[in-house]
Design a protein around this motif. Structure first.
Motif, PDB file in Angstrom:
ATOM      1  N   PHE A 142       7.219  -0.374   5.522  1.00  0.00           N
ATOM      2  CA  PHE A 142       6.263  -0.378   4.422  1.00  0.00           C
ATOM      3  C   PHE A 142       5.037  -1.160   4.873  1.00  0.00           C
ATOM      4  N   VAL A 143       3.880  -0.839   4.277  1.00  0.00           N
ATOM      5  CA  VAL A 143       2.606  -1.410   4.695  1.00  0.00           C
ATOM      6  C   VAL A 143       2.055  -2.284   3.581  1.00  0.00           C
TER       7      VAL A 143
ATOM      8  N   SER B 164      -6.359 -11.948   1.477  1.00  0.00           N
ATOM      9  CA  SER B 164      -6.725 -13.354   1.311  1.00  0.00           C
ATOM     10  C   SER B 164      -8.096 -13.612   1.945  1.00  0.00           C
ATOM     11  N   ASP B 165      -8.968 -14.339   1.250  1.00  0.00           N
ATOM     12  CA  ASP B 165     -10.290 -14.660   1.775  1.00  0.00           C
ATOM     13  C   ASP B 165     -10.249 -15.805   2.774  1.00  0.00           C
ATOM     14  N   VAL B 166      -9.210 -16.595   2.736  1.00  0.00           N
ATOM     15  CA  VAL B 166      -9.144 -17.822   3.524  1.00  0.00           C
ATOM     16  C   VAL B 166      -8.750 -17.561   4.969  1.00  0.00           C
TER      17      VAL B 166
ATOM     18  N   ALA C  45      -4.064  -4.595   7.567  1.00  0.00           N
ATOM     19  CA  ALA C  45      -2.810  -3.994   7.122  1.00  0.00           C
ATOM     20  C   ALA C  45      -1.693  -4.442   8.059  1.00  0.00           C
ATOM     21  N   VAL C  46      -0.579  -4.849   7.457  1.00  0.00           N
ATOM     22  CA  VAL C  46       0.573  -5.318   8.218  1.00  0.00           C
ATOM     23  C   VAL C  46       1.775  -4.489   7.807  1.00  0.00           C
ATOM     24  N   SER C  47       2.585  -4.094   8.777  1.00  0.00           N
ATOM     25  CA  SER C  47       3.765  -3.300   8.450  1.00  0.00           C
ATOM     26  C   SER C  47       5.029  -4.094   8.745  1.00  0.00           C
TER      27      SER C  47
ATOM     28  N   GLU D 189       0.809  -1.230   0.000  1.00  0.00           N
ATOM     29  CA  GLU D 189       0.000   0.000   0.000  1.00  0.00           C
ATOM     30  C   GLU D 189       0.832   1.265   0.000  1.00  0.00           C
ATOM     31  N   LYS D 190       1.773   1.352   0.927  1.00  0.00           N
ATOM     32  CA  LYS D 190       2.499   2.602   1.098  1.00  0.00           C
ATOM     33  C   LYS D 190       3.864   2.326   1.699  1.00  0.00           C
TER      34      LYS D 190
END
Length: 90
Positions: A48-49, A54-56, A63-65, A41-42
């Motif tokens: 960085f993010v 994932s639907d599963v 959001a993970v950084s 994303e950014k």
């Protein structure tokens, strides 16, 4: 100690792929590896993010950084989804 030049090279490499789908392989210790897919994303000066899409998994939409140092120390591996190319220090 990591040189500032290699960290800036990794940051530039991640900057070039903002908005692209990636596969993240994170080493969680004790032989546990987490594999997730998402979109970069950014980017910020130190982190960085990635938006997990994932639907599963229960992490969908989250959001993970990560820091660029995580890539340098191989705590995570980031691969482009379209051609399986590794993002990092070349």
């Amino acid at each position: 100690m990591a040189s500032k030049n290699s960290l800036s090279l990794i940051k530039r490499n991640v900057d070039n792929h903002v908005g692209e789908r990636v596969v993240l392989k994170a080493n969680k210790g004790r032989k546990r590896i987490s594999i997730r897919e998402g979109v970069i994303e950014k980017t910020y000066p130190s982190i960085f993010v990635v938006r997990i899409d994932s639907d599963v998994t229960e992490d969908a939409g989250r959001a993970v950084s990560y820091s660029y140092c995580d890539i340098l120390t191989n705590s995570i591996e980031v691969y482009l989804h379209k051609d399986n190319m590794k993002i990092g220090c070349m």
